[in-house]
Motif scaffolding. Structure first.
Motif, PDB file in Angstrom:
ATOM      1  N   ALA A 108      -5.485  13.095   5.275  1.00 19.95           N
ATOM      2  CA  ALA A 108      -5.567  14.332   5.677  1.00 19.95           C
ATOM      3  C   ALA A 108      -3.737  14.279   6.050  1.00 19.95           C
ATOM      4  CB  ALA A 108      -5.770  14.555   7.044  1.00 19.95           C
ATOM      5  N   THR A 109      -3.272  15.314   5.354  1.00 21.63           N
ATOM      6  CA  THR A 109      -1.759  15.656   5.507  1.00 21.63           C
ATOM      7  C   THR A 109      -1.481  16.378   6.508  1.00 21.63           C
ATOM      8  OG1 THR A 109      -1.754  16.990   3.731  1.00 21.63           O
ATOM      9  CG2 THR A 109      -1.325  15.026   3.365  1.00 21.63           C
ATOM     10  N   THR A 110      -1.553  15.589   7.299  1.00 22.23           N
ATOM     11  CA  THR A 110      -1.304  16.455   8.644  1.00 22.23           C
ATOM     12  C   THR A 110      -1.017  15.856   9.450  1.00 22.23           C
ATOM     13  OG1 THR A 110      -1.785  18.391   9.738  1.00 22.23           O
ATOM     14  CG2 THR A 110      -4.011  16.734   9.343  1.00 22.23           C
ATOM     15  N   PRO A 111       0.275  16.038  10.463  1.00 22.48           N
ATOM     16  CA  PRO A 111       0.706  14.814  11.947  1.00 22.48           C
ATOM     17  C   PRO A 111      -0.876  15.696  12.830  1.00 22.48           C
ATOM     18  CG  PRO A 111       1.903  17.252  11.581  1.00 22.48           C
ATOM     19  CD  PRO A 111       1.093  17.735  10.734  1.00 22.48           C
ATOM     20  N   HIS A 112      -0.718  14.328  13.284  1.00 25.73           N
ATOM     21  CA  HIS A 112      -1.768  13.807  14.702  1.00 25.73           C
ATOM     22  C   HIS A 112      -1.579  12.773  15.148  1.00 25.73           C
ATOM     23  CE1 HIS A 112      -5.721  11.576  14.987  1.00 25.73           C
ATOM     24  NE2 HIS A 112      -5.892  12.871  14.954  1.00 25.73           N
ATOM     25  N   GLU A 113      -2.288  12.482  16.403  1.00 26.41           N
ATOM     26  CA  GLU A 113      -1.971  11.434  17.478  1.00 26.41           C
ATOM     27  C   GLU A 113      -2.286   9.616  16.750  1.00 26.41           C
ATOM     28  OE1 GLU A 113      -6.255  11.365  18.783  1.00 26.41           O
ATOM     29  OE2 GLU A 113      -4.470  12.292  20.432  1.00 26.41           O
ATOM     30  N   ASN A 114      -3.319  10.354  15.597  1.00 23.70           N
ATOM     31  CA  ASN A 114      -3.263   9.002  14.820  1.00 23.70           C
ATOM     32  C   ASN A 114      -2.341   8.679  13.453  1.00 23.70           C
ATOM     33  OD1 ASN A 114      -4.415   7.797  16.559  1.00 23.70           O
ATOM     34  ND2 ASN A 114      -6.230   8.227  15.744  1.00 23.70           N
ATOM     35  N   ASP A 115      -1.317   9.266  13.304  1.00 17.38           N
ATOM     36  CA  ASP A 115      -0.792   9.842  12.159  1.00 17.38           C
ATOM     37  C   ASP A 115       0.569   9.170  11.397  1.00 17.38           C
ATOM     38  OD1 ASP A 115       1.737  10.346  13.142  1.00 17.38           O
ATOM     39  OD2 ASP A 115       1.386  12.054  13.071  1.00 17.38           O
ATOM     40  N   CYS A 116       0.443   8.335   9.889  1.00 18.72           N
ATOM     41  CA  CYS A 116       1.820   8.205  10.204  1.00 18.72           C
ATOM     42  C   CYS A 116       2.552   8.473   8.951  1.00 18.72           C
ATOM     43  CB  CYS A 116       0.983   6.638   9.308  1.00 18.72           C
ATOM     44  SG  CYS A 116       1.844   5.411   7.480  1.00 18.72           S
ATOM     45  N   GLN A 117       4.106   7.582   8.997  1.00 17.31           N
ATOM     46  CA  GLN A 117       4.916   8.569   8.833  1.00 17.31           C
ATOM     47  C   GLN A 117       5.507   8.335   6.790  1.00 17.31           C
ATOM     48  OE1 GLN A 117       7.372  10.181   9.637  1.00 17.31           O
ATOM     49  NE2 GLN A 117       7.667   9.739  12.195  1.00 17.31           N
ATOM     50  N   LEU A 118       5.763   9.069   6.329  1.00 15.28           N
ATOM     51  CA  LEU A 118       5.194   9.366   5.225  1.00 15.28           C
ATOM     52  C   LEU A 118       5.521   7.786   4.485  1.00 15.28           C
ATOM     53  CD1 LEU A 118       4.235  10.147   2.024  1.00 15.28           C
ATOM     54  CD2 LEU A 118       6.961  11.418   1.988  1.00 15.28           C
ATOM     55  N   ASP A 119       7.026   6.902   4.759  1.00 12.43           N
ATOM     56  CA  ASP A 119       7.558   6.193   4.102  1.00 12.43           C
ATOM     57  C   ASP A 119       6.890   3.935   4.314  1.00 12.43           C
ATOM     58  OD1 ASP A 119       9.317   7.167   2.788  1.00 12.43           O
ATOM     59  OD2 ASP A 119      11.158   6.774   4.345  1.00 12.43           O
ATOM     60  N   ASP A 120       5.901   5.224   4.983  1.00  6.16           N
ATOM     61  CA  ASP A 120       5.231   3.891   6.064  1.00  6.16           C
ATOM     62  C   ASP A 120       4.145   3.713   5.797  1.00  6.16           C
ATOM     63  OD1 ASP A 120       7.287   2.993   7.800  1.00  6.16           O
ATOM     64  OD2 ASP A 120       7.319   4.228   9.749  1.00  6.16           O
ATOM     65  N   PHE A 121       3.358   4.706   5.031  1.00  8.93           N
ATOM     66  CA  PHE A 121       1.879   4.476   4.165  1.00  8.93           C
ATOM     67  C   PHE A 121       1.793   3.322   3.574  1.00  8.93           C
ATOM     68  CE2 PHE A 121      -1.636   6.595   1.201  1.00  8.93           C
ATOM     69  CZ  PHE A 121      -2.142   6.270   1.934  1.00  8.93           C
ATOM     70  N   ASP A 122       0.645   2.995   4.075  1.00  5.17           N
ATOM     71  CA  ASP A 122      -0.073   1.586   3.083  1.00  5.17           C
ATOM     72  C   ASP A 122      -0.763   2.333   1.799  1.00  5.17           C
ATOM     73  OD1 ASP A 122      -1.395  -0.634   1.960  1.00  5.17           O
ATOM     74  OD2 ASP A 122      -3.147  -0.503   3.429  1.00  5.17           O
ATOM     75  N   ILE A 123       0.156   1.857   0.620  1.00  5.50           N
ATOM     76  CA  ILE A 123      -0.217   2.618  -0.551  1.00  5.50           C
ATOM     77  C   ILE A 123      -1.518   1.303  -0.885  1.00  5.50           C
ATOM     78  CG2 ILE A 123       2.062   3.537  -1.177  1.00  5.50           C
ATOM     79  CD1 ILE A 123       2.886   1.039  -2.892  1.00  5.50           C
ATOM     80  N   THR A 124      -1.573   0.273  -1.309  1.00  5.77           N
ATOM     81  CA  THR A 124      -2.515  -0.134  -1.402  1.00  5.77           C
ATOM     82  C   THR A 124      -4.054   0.140  -2.097  1.00  5.77           C
ATOM     83  OG1 THR A 124      -3.214  -1.561   0.515  1.00  5.77           O
ATOM     84  CG2 THR A 124      -1.346  -2.293  -0.215  1.00  5.77           C
TER      85      THR A 124
END
Length: 220
Positions: A108-124
């Motif tokens: 989900a592309t939305t701010p959330h308490e368990n969210d991840c910053q775009l640059d830190d997202f795991d692309i694997t």
């Protein structure tokens, strides 16, 4: 299986430049990521997201139409509808079920308490990135079934971006990182042949007559 004789027959109607361009573009296409738009009311936003998918190399766009049905605004899509696969779903649950069955995690592309910053997202991991409506964001169902959350870092007073802008930023970031990685993100040879076939058909104006001619001659 692709009928290679038929594919080669169709490609005889294309210029060498067009065939070479197909190969160049397909070499950068991926199904590692896919984009999902949930009940976006503004038609131009759906068309703009499709254009971003095409420009940055994402082959499949999924559109959930539980409340709003829509067609592509061709002026905004700028021809992207000829080169991107659009899958339509009449419910959130059917879309999520389909994507999970294909091995995608739901993001989900939305701010959330368990969210991840775009640059830190795991692309694997193969990921389906969900974008919500302009006014209400993503539905409760998507948020509850999401495997992860991602957000674009912002430093101003405004809390959100237009969906088409958000999609463009996220897609460009993830695809740029993907291209630099050693992940096997490219289309399979079978997928490439399928796209060559489809794109050849999309490029031939009188395709029905051409097809009739081919199959008639084949039966003789």
């Amino acid at each position: 299986m692709i009928d290679l004789d038929y594919l080669h027959f169709l490609e005889e109607f294309l210029t060498d430049n067009r065939k070479d361009r197909f190969q160049q573009v397909l070499a950068k296409r991926t199904n590692h990521f896919t984009i999902v738009i949930e009940d976006v009311f503004q038609l131009h936003n759906t068309s703009a997201v499709m254009r971003s998918c095409e420009v940055f190399g994402i082959q499949k766009l999924n559109v959930i139409e539980e409340r709003y049905t829509k067609s592509i605004d061709k002026e905004i899509a700028m021809g992207a509808q000829k080169w991107v696969d659009v899958n339509r779903f009449d419910s959130i649950s059917s879309c999520i079920y389909n994507l999970k069955s294909l091995g995608y995690q739901i993001i989900a592309t939305t701010p959330h308490e368990n969210d991840c910053q775009l640059d830190d997202f795991d692309i694997t991991k193969p990921s389906a990135l969900f974008f919500g409506t302009e006014r209400d964001g993503l539905s409760k169902e998507v948020l509850e079934k999401a495997d992860g959350f991602i957000k674009i870092p912002m430093v101003g007073f405004t809390e959100s971006l237009n969906i088409s802008v958000s999609a463009a930023i996220i897609i460009q970031n993830l695809m740029s990182r993907l291209h630099k990685s050693d992940i096997r993100w490219q289309l399979s040879q079978e997928e490439i042949l399928e796209k060559r076939m489809q794109w050849a058909k999309n490029s031939i104006k009188d395709i029905k007559r051409i097809e009739e001619r081919y199959f008639k001659e084949k039966l003789v």
